[in-house]
Design a protein around this motif. Sequence first.
Motif, PDB file in Angstrom:
ATOM      1  N   GLU A 114       9.882  16.372   9.284  1.00  0.00           N
ATOM      2  CA  GLU A 114       9.473  15.987  10.167  1.00  0.00           C
ATOM      3  C   GLU A 114       8.795  14.670  10.722  1.00  0.00           C
ATOM      4  O   GLU A 114       9.243  13.764  11.244  1.00  0.00           O
ATOM      5  N   GLN A 115       8.009  14.269  10.139  1.00  0.00           N
ATOM      6  CA  GLN A 115       6.958  13.014  10.422  1.00  0.00           C
ATOM      7  C   GLN A 115       8.730  11.420   9.421  1.00  0.00           C
ATOM      8  O   GLN A 115       8.668  10.846  10.434  1.00  0.00           O
ATOM      9  N   GLN A 116       9.236  11.825   8.564  1.00  0.00           N
ATOM     10  CA  GLN A 116       9.998  10.883   8.175  1.00  0.00           C
ATOM     11  C   GLN A 116      10.966  11.214   8.896  1.00  0.00           C
ATOM     12  O   GLN A 116      11.177   9.906   8.879  1.00  0.00           O
ATOM     13  N   GLN A 117      11.488  11.822   9.995  1.00  0.00           N
ATOM     14  CA  GLN A 117      12.837  11.464  10.942  1.00  0.00           C
ATOM     15  C   GLN A 117      11.921  10.976  11.671  1.00  0.00           C
ATOM     16  O   GLN A 117      12.924   9.867  12.568  1.00  0.00           O
ATOM     17  N   ALA A 118      10.698  11.456  12.172  1.00  0.00           N
ATOM     18  CA  ALA A 118      10.501  10.649  14.096  1.00  0.00           C
ATOM     19  C   ALA A 118      10.376   8.684  12.715  1.00  0.00           C
ATOM     20  O   ALA A 118      10.669   7.684  14.236  1.00  0.00           O
ATOM     21  N   ILE A 119       9.371   8.330  11.638  1.00  0.00           N
ATOM     22  CA  ILE A 119       9.697   7.097  11.398  1.00  0.00           C
ATOM     23  C   ILE A 119      10.843   6.522  11.316  1.00  0.00           C
ATOM     24  O   ILE A 119      10.691   5.156  12.215  1.00  0.00           O
ATOM     25  N   ASN A 172      -0.555   1.822   8.638  1.00  0.00           N
ATOM     26  CA  ASN A 172       0.064   1.058   8.230  1.00  0.00           C
ATOM     27  C   ASN A 172       0.813   1.764   6.930  1.00  0.00           C
ATOM     28  O   ASN A 172       2.097   1.793   7.314  1.00  0.00           O
ATOM     29  N   THR A 173       0.331   1.589   5.687  1.00  0.00           N
ATOM     30  CA  THR A 173       0.660   2.244   4.889  1.00  0.00           C
ATOM     31  C   THR A 173       0.730   3.304   4.599  1.00  0.00           C
ATOM     32  O   THR A 173       2.492   3.428   3.916  1.00  0.00           O
ATOM     33  N   ALA A 174       1.151   4.223   5.824  1.00  0.00           N
ATOM     34  CA  ALA A 174       1.152   6.005   5.412  1.00  0.00           C
ATOM     35  C   ALA A 174       2.708   6.389   6.067  1.00  0.00           C
ATOM     36  O   ALA A 174       4.218   6.435   5.685  1.00  0.00           O
ATOM     37  N   VAL A 175       2.844   4.971   7.271  1.00  0.00           N
ATOM     38  CA  VAL A 175       3.830   4.734   7.836  1.00  0.00           C
ATOM     39  C   VAL A 175       4.871   3.981   6.960  1.00  0.00           C
ATOM     40  O   VAL A 175       6.039   4.835   7.164  1.00  0.00           O
ATOM     41  N   ARG A 176       4.607   2.806   6.253  1.00  0.00           N
ATOM     42  CA  ARG A 176       5.837   2.005   5.494  1.00  0.00           C
ATOM     43  C   ARG A 176       6.410   3.412   4.603  1.00  0.00           C
ATOM     44  O   ARG A 176       7.227   3.140   4.004  1.00  0.00           O
ATOM     45  N   VAL A 177       5.707   3.797   4.237  1.00  0.00           N
ATOM     46  CA  VAL A 177       5.604   4.602   2.595  1.00  0.00           C
ATOM     47  C   VAL A 177       6.623   6.257   2.923  1.00  0.00           C
ATOM     48  O   VAL A 177       7.463   6.491   2.696  1.00  0.00           O
ATOM     49  N   ALA A 178       5.728   7.199   4.171  1.00  0.00           N
ATOM     50  CA  ALA A 178       7.082   6.988   4.719  1.00  0.00           C
ATOM     51  C   ALA A 178       8.937   7.101   5.724  1.00  0.00           C
ATOM     52  O   ALA A 178       9.581   7.595   4.986  1.00  0.00           O
ATOM     53  N   CYS A 192       2.368   3.203  14.257  1.00  0.00           N
ATOM     54  CA  CYS A 192       1.029   3.476  13.762  1.00  0.00           C
ATOM     55  C   CYS A 192       0.149   4.256  14.901  1.00  0.00           C
ATOM     56  O   CYS A 192      -0.437   5.595  15.012  1.00  0.00           O
ATOM     57  N   LYS A 193       0.349   3.156  15.993  1.00  0.00           N
ATOM     58  CA  LYS A 193      -0.190   4.502  16.934  1.00  0.00           C
ATOM     59  C   LYS A 193       0.653   5.490  17.764  1.00  0.00           C
ATOM     60  O   LYS A 193       0.014   6.035  18.117  1.00  0.00           O
ATOM     61  N   ILE A 194       1.815   5.769  18.013  1.00  0.00           N
ATOM     62  CA  ILE A 194       2.464   6.165  18.738  1.00  0.00           C
ATOM     63  C   ILE A 194       2.320   7.516  17.190  1.00  0.00           C
ATOM     64  O   ILE A 194       2.066   9.082  17.750  1.00  0.00           O
ATOM     65  N   MET A 195       2.299   7.481  16.090  1.00  0.00           N
ATOM     66  CA  MET A 195       2.224   8.399  15.358  1.00  0.00           C
ATOM     67  C   MET A 195       1.031   8.384  14.730  1.00  0.00           C
ATOM     68  O   MET A 195       0.941  10.195  14.364  1.00  0.00           O
ATOM     69  N   ASN A 196      -0.245   7.938  15.292  1.00  0.00           N
ATOM     70  CA  ASN A 196      -1.066   8.280  14.755  1.00  0.00           C
ATOM     71  C   ASN A 196      -1.530   8.244  13.042  1.00  0.00           C
ATOM     72  O   ASN A 196      -1.890   9.010  12.645  1.00  0.00           O
ATOM     73  N   MET A 197      -0.638   7.031  12.803  1.00  0.00           N
ATOM     74  CA  MET A 197      -1.024   6.802  11.240  1.00  0.00           C
ATOM     75  C   MET A 197      -1.651   5.476  10.878  1.00  0.00           C
ATOM     76  O   MET A 197      -1.325   4.251  11.800  1.00  0.00           O
TER      77      MET A 197
END
Length: 169
Positions: A115-120, A142-148, A135-140
């Motif tokens: 689900e997280q990857q779908q959203a990102i 930057n690195t985690a968002v880029r990896v996902a 990052c703000k929307i997902m509360n994650m």
Amino acid sequence: MKEQTFLNIINPFKDKIYRLALRLLTSKEAAQDATQDVIIKLWKQNDKINDYANVEAFAMTVTKNYCYDQLKLKQNNNLRIVHTNYDNNEISGQRQLELKDEMQWINEILKTLPEQQQAIFQLRDVEQYEFEEICKIMNMKNTAVRVALSRARKKIKESLIKQHSYGIG
């Protein structure tokens, strides 16, 4: 105000203007252009500069607003390009079917992702959000968002390649 006096006021925080522009626009060239445009805007208002209690804060606000305006223009231009591609009546029926088929495959592949990857993927590649906003929307972080996002794109690419290679052979 003389040019040298203006430069003496602006120079101490010129790099901060650039860094803020770079963070918002993510392109060195766009950030350099933004920095120059902001300094020109400030120069045009140089007779009022001494009226501001904190010139640096004012300059950063001008920079932020300028960058947001540029991002809005960029998003609108991207949307226009996308709409032009879909509204173009010259696209052959065959090509339209191929595009529709490709989108269906991508949607099916997306359903298999976490689900997280779908959203990102949706936020970045479809909605064109900036990483900071995601990052703000997902509360994650930057690195985690880029990896996902990287993992989602990789999975989509691998699945499409696999599908096309089975379809050919």
